[in-house]
Design an enzyme around this catalytic site. Structure first.
Site, PDB file in Angstrom:
ATOM      1  N   HIS A 192      43.228  10.571  39.629  1.00  0.00           N
ATOM      2  CA  HIS A 192      42.028  10.695  38.805  1.00  0.00           C
ATOM      3  C   HIS A 192      41.714   9.434  38.007  1.00  0.00           C
ATOM      4  CE1 HIS A 192      42.394  14.825  39.991  1.00  0.00           C
ATOM      5  NE2 HIS A 192      43.580  14.925  39.418  1.00  0.00           N
ATOM      6  N   ASP A 228      47.308  16.053  32.345  1.00  0.00           N
ATOM      7  CA  ASP A 228      47.339  15.823  33.792  1.00  0.00           C
ATOM      8  C   ASP A 228      47.153  14.335  34.070  1.00  0.00           C
ATOM      9  OD1 ASP A 228      47.081  15.664  36.514  1.00  0.00           O
ATOM     10  OD2 ASP A 228      45.689  17.336  36.695  1.00  0.00           O
TER      11      ASP A 228
END
Length: 287
Positions: A193, A188
């Protein structure tokens, strides 16, 4: 609208060949905080190849590549800005214990698009099977901000569940400062993030932890605390993502054990137990 409901629902399922190795499983376990203390026999079940067991939430990253919340954006009829997307919820049902090494086929399709007024919510279902039969069924709820209001079906309500009194167990799990940087190596690579500028564009002060990392950390805490560390007892794991976790925070995980199920609520300690996961349930087999 950027989500063409009719086209998305009518699209043929997308089939992908996936595979994984013990090293992939170990990386995932390290990404959700396993291995502390490094020599603890209970942690070696997650980190040492000769003792390795697979936490069922590994299914969310098995085979690498983008997770369901991003994979949904490449489905027919979907054309939205990643910065407007949130992971609203995740469910997983395992049909048998996951092997430490496998080659499998995963089939993805959008099964619903709900109109929440200020957002559209897509449901991406993923089914995986290997030569021995079905492995798991997962569903990701993908919120697309600003894409509701076309008069479609609102779908099920996600009201706040009532907590059944004092929890049976409460544990705290620290989130490392570099947790998101490590977890993103499972596949991911959403810049939300890791990239502060992208995070600000998405409405956050700084990068946030992957919801699926919190998802895995919490399941591990339940398994280790209430299921004697036996990952094979997990049958399903369902959550609603009620808020974010920031790297460096501490998760407070409260558990209520019932007959064949554990209800779970997770909050961020440093922000006054701000909700992170709600409506969470682990179904399990009796030991």
């Amino acid at each position: 609208m950027p989500v063409d409901t009719e086209r998305a629902l009518a699209a043929a399922p997308r089939t992908t060949e996936i595979s994984w190795t013990p090293e992939d499983v170990q990386l995932y376990h390290l990404g959700i905080g396993a291995g502390v203390p490094a020599t603890d026999p209970r942690e070696l079940r997650y980190t040492l190849e000769s003792r390795l067991h697979v936490l069922p939430s590994f299914a969310t990253v098995a085979g690498g590549g983008p997770p369901g919340v991003i994979a949904a954006l490449s489905m027919p009829g979907v054309d939205v800005d990643l910065a407007r997307v949130l992971h609203g919820g995740q469910s997983l049902r395992v049909h048998r214990p996951l092997p430490v090494r496998a080659a499998a086929t995963r089939t993805d399709r959008i099964t619903a698009v709900h109109d929440k007024g200020k957002a559209a919510v897509m449901v991406l279902r993923s089914d995986a099977a290997d030569a021995d039969g079905p492995l798991w069924t997962a569903e990701a709820q993908v919120y697309v901000r600003g894409e509701g209001g076309w008069g479609g079906d609102r779908g099920p309500s996600a009201g706040a569940p009532e907590e059944p009194g004092a929890p049976d167990r409460t544990v705290e799990r620290p989130v490392r400062e570099d947790q998101a940087l490590l977890y993103r190596l499972t596949g991911d690579l959403n810049p939300l993030h890791a990239d502060p500028e992208f995070a600000r564009r998405a409405g956050f002060d700084r990068p946030v932890l992957h919801g699926l990392c919190t998802y895995g950390m919490t399941l591990k805490a339940v398994v280790d605390t209430l299921l004697d560390g036996d990952v094979t007892r997990v049958r399903s794991w369902t959550v609603r993502f009620a808020g974010v976790t920031y790297p460096g925070e501490t998760l407070r995980i409260r558990m209520w054990r019932g007959d064949g199920a554990v209800r779970v609520a997770v909050g961020a300690v440093e922000r006054g137990d701000a909700p992170v996961l709600t409506g969470a349930t682990v179904e399990f087999t009796q030991g």
